[in-house]
Design a protein around this motif. Structure first.
Motif, PDB file in Angstrom:
ATOM      1  N   LYS A 182       0.815  -1.207   0.000  1.00 14.66           N
ATOM      2  CA  LYS A 182       0.000   0.000   0.000  1.00 14.66           C
ATOM      3  C   LYS A 182       0.852   1.261   0.000  1.00 14.66           C
ATOM      4  N   ALA A 183       0.379   2.256  -0.720  1.00 15.40           N
ATOM      5  CA  ALA A 183       0.949   3.588  -0.586  1.00 15.40           C
ATOM      6  C   ALA A 183       0.358   4.227   0.674  1.00 15.40           C
ATOM      7  N   ILE A 184       1.205   4.882   1.435  1.00 15.34           N
ATOM      8  CA  ILE A 184       0.782   5.469   2.703  1.00 15.34           C
ATOM      9  C   ILE A 184       1.036   6.973   2.687  1.00 15.34           C
ATOM     10  N   GLY A 185       0.052   7.718   3.081  1.00 15.89           N
ATOM     11  CA  GLY A 185       0.191   9.173   3.118  1.00 15.89           C
ATOM     12  C   GLY A 185      -0.064   9.742   4.493  1.00 15.89           C
ATOM     13  N   TRP A 186       0.520  10.889   4.739  1.00 16.90           N
ATOM     14  CA  TRP A 186       0.213  11.674   5.937  1.00 16.90           C
ATOM     15  C   TRP A 186      -0.559  12.917   5.515  1.00 16.90           C
ATOM     16  N   PHE A 187      -1.623  13.162   6.245  1.00 15.81           N
ATOM     17  CA  PHE A 187      -2.448  14.330   6.022  1.00 15.81           C
ATOM     18  C   PHE A 187      -2.560  15.063   7.357  1.00 15.81           C
ATOM     19  N   ARG A 188      -2.971  16.310   7.291  1.00 15.74           N
ATOM     20  CA  ARG A 188      -3.196  17.039   8.538  1.00 15.74           C
ATOM     21  C   ARG A 188      -4.374  17.986   8.377  1.00 15.74           C
ATOM     22  N   GLN A 189      -4.996  18.254   9.509  1.00 13.42           N
ATOM     23  CA  GLN A 189      -6.122  19.183   9.508  1.00 13.42           C
ATOM     24  C   GLN A 189      -6.000  20.103  10.713  1.00 13.42           C
ATOM     25  N   ALA A 190      -5.788  21.361  10.412  1.00 13.74           N
ATOM     26  CA  ALA A 190      -5.695  22.370  11.458  1.00 13.74           C
ATOM     27  C   ALA A 190      -7.094  22.877  11.794  1.00 13.74           C
ATOM     28  N   PRO A 191      -7.277  23.438  12.967  1.00  9.42           N
ATOM     29  CA  PRO A 191      -8.596  23.951  13.357  1.00  9.42           C
ATOM     30  C   PRO A 191      -9.123  24.948  12.340  1.00  9.42           C
ATOM     31  N   GLY A 192     -10.329  24.712  11.875  1.00  9.91           N
ATOM     32  CA  GLY A 192     -10.963  25.625  10.945  1.00  9.91           C
ATOM     33  C   GLY A 192     -10.477  25.548   9.518  1.00  9.91           C
ATOM     34  N   LYS A 193      -9.622  24.563   9.238  1.00 10.47           N
ATOM     35  CA  LYS A 193      -9.085  24.432   7.881  1.00 10.47           C
ATOM     36  C   LYS A 193      -9.415  23.077   7.292  1.00 10.47           C
TER      37      LYS A 193
ATOM     38  N   ARG B 199       5.294   1.853  -2.156  1.00  8.86           N
ATOM     39  CA  ARG B 199       5.879   0.602  -1.664  1.00  8.86           C
ATOM     40  C   ARG B 199       7.388   0.555  -1.856  1.00  8.86           C
ATOM     41  N   ASP B 200       7.854   1.180  -2.915  1.00  9.87           N
ATOM     42  CA  ASP B 200       9.281   1.146  -3.220  1.00  9.87           C
ATOM     43  C   ASP B 200      10.068   2.218  -2.478  1.00  9.87           C
ATOM     44  N   GLY B 201       9.382   2.991  -1.658  1.00 11.69           N
ATOM     45  CA  GLY B 201      10.075   4.021  -0.894  1.00 11.69           C
ATOM     46  C   GLY B 201      10.187   5.354  -1.605  1.00 11.69           C
ATOM     47  N   VAL B 202       9.539   5.478  -2.746  1.00 15.55           N
ATOM     48  CA  VAL B 202       9.528   6.763  -3.450  1.00 15.55           C
ATOM     49  C   VAL B 202       8.585   7.702  -2.704  1.00 15.55           C
TER      50      VAL B 202
END
Length: 125
Positions: free
Chosen positions: A32-43, A53-56
């Motif tokens: 699986k490709a894995i991502g990080w997301f973020r959500q700031a207050p009000g955004k 998978r290959d580390g790219v």
């Protein structure tokens, strides 16, 4: 059903570092490709970074360039987000997400298939 679990969030002062971890029990993240997301207050939720998978790696948030690094350890079934020189504007709930594709990363949260519950990062003096 894949369940992702984030850890490593907390309260830090500006300039400090944190390392977030994203893991899963019972299911391999290798394909699986894995991502990080973020959500700031009000955004809206924004894509931060993704690794296939290959580390790219793919970096989506210009504001974290040179400060955040995504990596994965397939032996530990874990993906990391190393965050250095944290700033107050990095304050957000950080989520990891997985896509049922080894290679197709995306900055669009609507295209990710699985989500963790998030971990709160607060940067404040």
């Amino acid at each position: 059903q894949l369940q992702l679990v984030e850890s490593g969030g907390g309260l830090v002062q500006p300039g400090e570092s944190l390392r977030l971890s994203c893991g899963a029990s019972g299911v391999s993240l290798d394909d699986k490709a894995i991502g990080w997301f973020r959500q700031a207050p009000g955004k809206e939720r924004e894509g931060v970074s993704c690794i296939n998978r290959d580390g790219v790696t793919f970096n989506y948030a210009w504001s974290v360039k040179g400060r955040f690094t995504i990596s994965r350890d397939n032996a530990k079934n874990t993906v990391y987000l190393q965050m250095n020189n944290l700033k107050p504007e990095d304050t957000a709930v950080y989520y990891c997400a997985a896509k049922d594709s080894p290679w197709r990363c995306s900055r669009d949260s609507n295209l990710m298939d699985y989500w963790g519950k998030g971990t709160l990062v607060t940067v404040s003096s």
